[in-house]
Enzyme design. Structure first.
Site, PDB file in Angstrom:
ATOM      1  N   TRP A 158       0.807  -1.220   0.000  1.00 56.05           N
ATOM      2  CA  TRP A 158       0.000   0.000   0.000  1.00 56.05           C
ATOM      3  C   TRP A 158       0.841   1.271   0.000  1.00 56.05           C
ATOM      4  CZ3 TRP A 158       1.563   2.679   4.163  1.00 56.05           C
ATOM      5  CH2 TRP A 158       2.036   1.969   5.281  1.00 56.05           C
ATOM      6  N   ARG A 186       7.531  -1.340 -11.206  1.00 60.29           N
ATOM      7  CA  ARG A 186       8.836  -1.990 -11.240  1.00 60.29           C
ATOM      8  C   ARG A 186       8.733  -3.511 -11.294  1.00 60.29           C
ATOM      9  NH1 ARG A 186      11.747  -0.289  -5.542  1.00 60.29           N
ATOM     10  NH2 ARG A 186      11.083  -2.035  -4.263  1.00 60.29           N
ATOM     11  N   LYS A 199      -2.250  -8.496  -7.548  1.00 62.37           N
ATOM     12  CA  LYS A 199      -3.115  -8.300  -6.393  1.00 62.37           C
ATOM     13  C   LYS A 199      -2.594  -7.087  -5.633  1.00 62.37           C
ATOM     14  CE  LYS A 199      -3.409  -8.780  -2.411  1.00 62.37           C
ATOM     15  NZ  LYS A 199      -3.636  -7.752  -1.312  1.00 62.37           N
ATOM     16  N   PRO A 200      -3.217  -5.897  -5.829  1.00 62.22           N
ATOM     17  CA  PRO A 200      -2.775  -4.717  -5.078  1.00 62.22           C
ATOM     18  C   PRO A 200      -3.264  -4.771  -3.634  1.00 62.22           C
ATOM     19  CG  PRO A 200      -4.672  -4.167  -6.429  1.00 62.22           C
ATOM     20  CD  PRO A 200      -4.333  -5.604  -6.738  1.00 62.22           C
ATOM     21  N   GLY A 235       6.450  -6.678   0.661  1.00 60.89           N
ATOM     22  CA  GLY A 235       5.661  -6.585   1.879  1.00 60.89           C
ATOM     23  C   GLY A 235       6.460  -7.057   3.081  1.00 60.89           C
ATOM     24  N   SER A 236       5.770  -7.527   4.091  1.00 62.49           N
ATOM     25  CA  SER A 236       6.416  -7.893   5.346  1.00 62.49           C
ATOM     26  C   SER A 236       7.195  -9.196   5.226  1.00 62.49           C
ATOM     27  CB  SER A 236       5.377  -8.031   6.460  1.00 62.49           C
ATOM     28  OG  SER A 236       4.608  -9.212   6.283  1.00 62.49           O
ATOM     29  N   GLU A 253      10.878  -8.805  -1.807  1.00 60.61           N
ATOM     30  CA  GLU A 253      11.361  -7.513  -1.307  1.00 60.61           C
ATOM     31  C   GLU A 253      10.621  -7.275  -0.010  1.00 60.61           C
ATOM     32  OE1 GLU A 253      11.632  -4.164  -0.009  1.00 60.61           O
ATOM     33  OE2 GLU A 253      10.437  -3.405  -1.682  1.00 60.61           O
ATOM     34  N   ARG A 265      10.523  10.438   3.754  1.00 60.03           N
ATOM     35  CA  ARG A 265       9.861  10.022   2.520  1.00 60.03           C
ATOM     36  C   ARG A 265       8.683   9.128   2.889  1.00 60.03           C
ATOM     37  NH1 ARG A 265      12.292   5.978  -2.120  1.00 60.03           N
ATOM     38  NH2 ARG A 265      10.845   6.530  -3.783  1.00 60.03           N
ATOM     39  N   CYS A 290      10.141   0.773   3.321  1.00 64.26           N
ATOM     40  CA  CYS A 290      11.091  -0.253   3.773  1.00 64.26           C
ATOM     41  C   CYS A 290      12.519   0.261   3.738  1.00 64.26           C
ATOM     42  CB  CYS A 290      10.952  -1.512   2.923  1.00 64.26           C
ATOM     43  SG  CYS A 290      11.111  -1.218   1.153  1.00 64.26           S
ATOM     44  N   GLU A 324      10.631  -2.357  12.478  1.00 65.96           N
ATOM     45  CA  GLU A 324      10.353  -1.284  11.532  1.00 65.96           C
ATOM     46  C   GLU A 324       9.359  -0.320  12.159  1.00 65.96           C
ATOM     47  OE1 GLU A 324      10.473  -1.765   6.920  1.00 65.96           O
ATOM     48  OE2 GLU A 324       9.366  -3.460   7.743  1.00 65.96           O
ATOM     49  N   SER A 362      17.133   4.792  -3.986  1.00 66.87           N
ATOM     50  CA  SER A 362      16.316   4.222  -5.060  1.00 66.87           C
ATOM     51  C   SER A 362      16.629   4.888  -6.397  1.00 66.87           C
ATOM     52  CB  SER A 362      14.825   4.391  -4.749  1.00 66.87           C
ATOM     53  OG  SER A 362      14.488   3.715  -3.555  1.00 66.87           O
TER      54      SER A 362
END
Length: 486
Positions: free
Chosen positions: A157, A166, A181-182, A235-236, A257, A285, A291, A388, A448
């Protein structure tokens, strides 16, 4: 046109085989504005049957798409790049509405994410193998690169456009079809992107979008199907580990990632003005919801007080508010759970001896706001240095020597990004070699770049996105032995 105008009602559904369609059972779910918890839009809530339909469409399109000329695939990506660039303002507003980040920052994400389409439009025509004589003679060795096949992409998200482009960019360039799947918190930007790619000429079935609140059922349904050959997840770490286990049955290729716990090292010889500027970039940011965000500020004790003071001044001057309000620097966090998590970490650090320089508390509702915060004197073993944060909080811990700094920086299961501020070239080289992270930013708070390989080590995952390496994630290698006779 405004942000939501990019998504008329008929495009707030599933996108399968080039058509907008309702979920099989007609179910829907609401997408909320994190600035005030109001309903922005209602989208289709896909089922396992919808996931199978999407994979059927991807499989049906795969052979023709793989045979499509690389130049044609690249031109489609280039056309999409131009369309996105012409609609930057509307996409930025849409993203700001569903995710919360300020519109100006959202426009920056659109520009960054769009560059993946331009980069991979150029890489599509550079896929190549090799030809050589066998060392012993008598034969030739030929290698061929082929698309890996239908893919599943699960996107987060926090960067609704860039985390999609990407993955989609290199897959399209390589000749792969896909199901995306967003995240259920931010599906609108991905649906808008699907419409743009269709307008750019992407054939039906190459890209399929299934929005759903039931991500585990969807991933299990697709990953148990032997026709799916690749999974890319951002994600996690906990979810990533689960998906890796699921992939074992079908031996699907994986790109992971995952989480990060980035150290931000400031040495006594650093340019403190540059270090503070870099800290603002690396920390703030996306309101810290990244992450790659600097999670632990490790500062040499001789300059820690001054660095903390300067950073506190900069953080305290930021304006918190709705992302669509002019002058806003910091938008809301994604939901109430995020606010609760950040609050708990800060409160525990203060209870353990940390001092609040600025901020230190959540904002008033109804939105999900947290004040930009700087903490000094944070114990090395505090939870805020282990987890995190995913929020606008900068905890400062001190060190005395370079060896101590490296040991503290590497004392984490994660290994995504890290940051170093020093004017000593020899130290820069030593740190680049000794820090156990996939990316090291030297005297910069931004790592990045579409031309660079993005990814981590250890519990931060494996595989790389972007750069020359990015397209290799979507290609298989076939070796051909050619006998040569006189």
């Amino acid at each position: 046109m405004s942000g939501l105008d990019l998504l008329p009602d008929h495009r707030r559904r599933l996108f399968i085989g080039g058509s907008w369609t309702d979920a099989e059972n007609g179910a829907t779910f609401d997408v909320l504005d994190p600035a005030d918890a109001s309903v922005l839009a209602t989208v289709a809530d896909g089922t396992a049957a919808d996931a199978r339909r999407a994979l059927d469409a991807a499989v049906a399109a795969q052979d023709d798409w793989a045979r499509t000329a690389p130049r044609e695939r690249g031109e489609i990506l280039r056309s999409a790049f131009e369309l996105i660039r012409s609609r930057t303002d509307d996409l930025a507003e849409l993203m700001s509405l569903e995710m919360g980040k300020p519109v100006k920052e959202a426009a920056g994400e659109v520009a960054y994410g769009n560059e993946f389409f331009r980069w991979f439009s150029e890489e599509a025509v550079r896929i190549h193998g090799r030809w050589m004589n066998a060392p012993a003679g008598g034969s030739r060795l030929l290698t061929i690169k082929k698309p890996v096949g239908p893919c599943l992409f699960v996107t987060p998200w926090n960067f609704p456009l860039a985390m999609g482009t990407r993955k989609i960019g290199p897959a399209v360039a390589a000749g792969c079809t896909m199901v995306v799947k967003p995240a259920d918190q931010t599906p609108l930007t991905m649906l808008a992107l699907a419409g743009i790619l269709a307008e750019a000429g992407l054939p039906d079935g190459v890209l399929n979008i299934v929005t759903t609140k039931d991500a585990p059922t969807m991933s299990e349904t697709l990953m148990s199907d032997p026709r799916l050959r690749k999974v890319s997840f951002t994600g996690s770490t906990a979810v990533g580990k689960h998906l890796v286990k699921q992939a074992a049955d079908q031996l699907q290729r994986m790109s992971m990632e995952l989480g990060g716990n980035a150290p931000f090292l400031v040495f006594e010889d650093a340019d403190l003005d540059a270090a503070v500027e870099g800290a603002m970039l690396a920390k703030m940011r996306n309101m810290g919801e990244a992450c790659t965000a600097a999670n632990r500020f490790l500062v040499q004790s001789s300059v820690a007080e001054e660095f903390g003071r300067r950073l506190g001044e900069r953080m305290g001057a930021l304006t918190v508010g709705r992302g669509q309000t002019e002058g806003t620097d910091v938008g809301p966090l994604i939901d109430d759970k995020a606010v609760d998590s950040v609050t708990k970490l800060v409160d525990e650090a203060v209870a353990g001896g940390a001092t609040v320089v600025v901020g230190g508390s959540a904002g008033e509702g109804p939105g999900y706001f947290y004040q930009p915060t700087v903490l000094t004197g944070v114990p090395q073993d505090a939870a805020i240095n282990r987890q995190e944060i995913f929020g606008p909080v900068a905890p400062i811990t001190t060190f005395e020597t370079e060896a101590e700094a490296v040991a503290q920086a590497n004392d984490t299961e994660y290994g995504l990004s890290s940051y170093v501020f020093t004017r000593d070239l020899a130290r820069t080289i030593r740190l680049a070699e000794s820090l156990a992270f996939g990316m090291v930013g030297v005297n910069t708070g931004l790592v990045s770049n579409v031309a660079a390989p993005f990814g981590g080590v250890k519990a931060s995952g494996y595989g790389r996105e972007g750069g020359f390496e990015g397209i290799e994630e979507y290609l298989d290698t076939t070796y051909v032995a050619l006998a040569v006779t006189d």
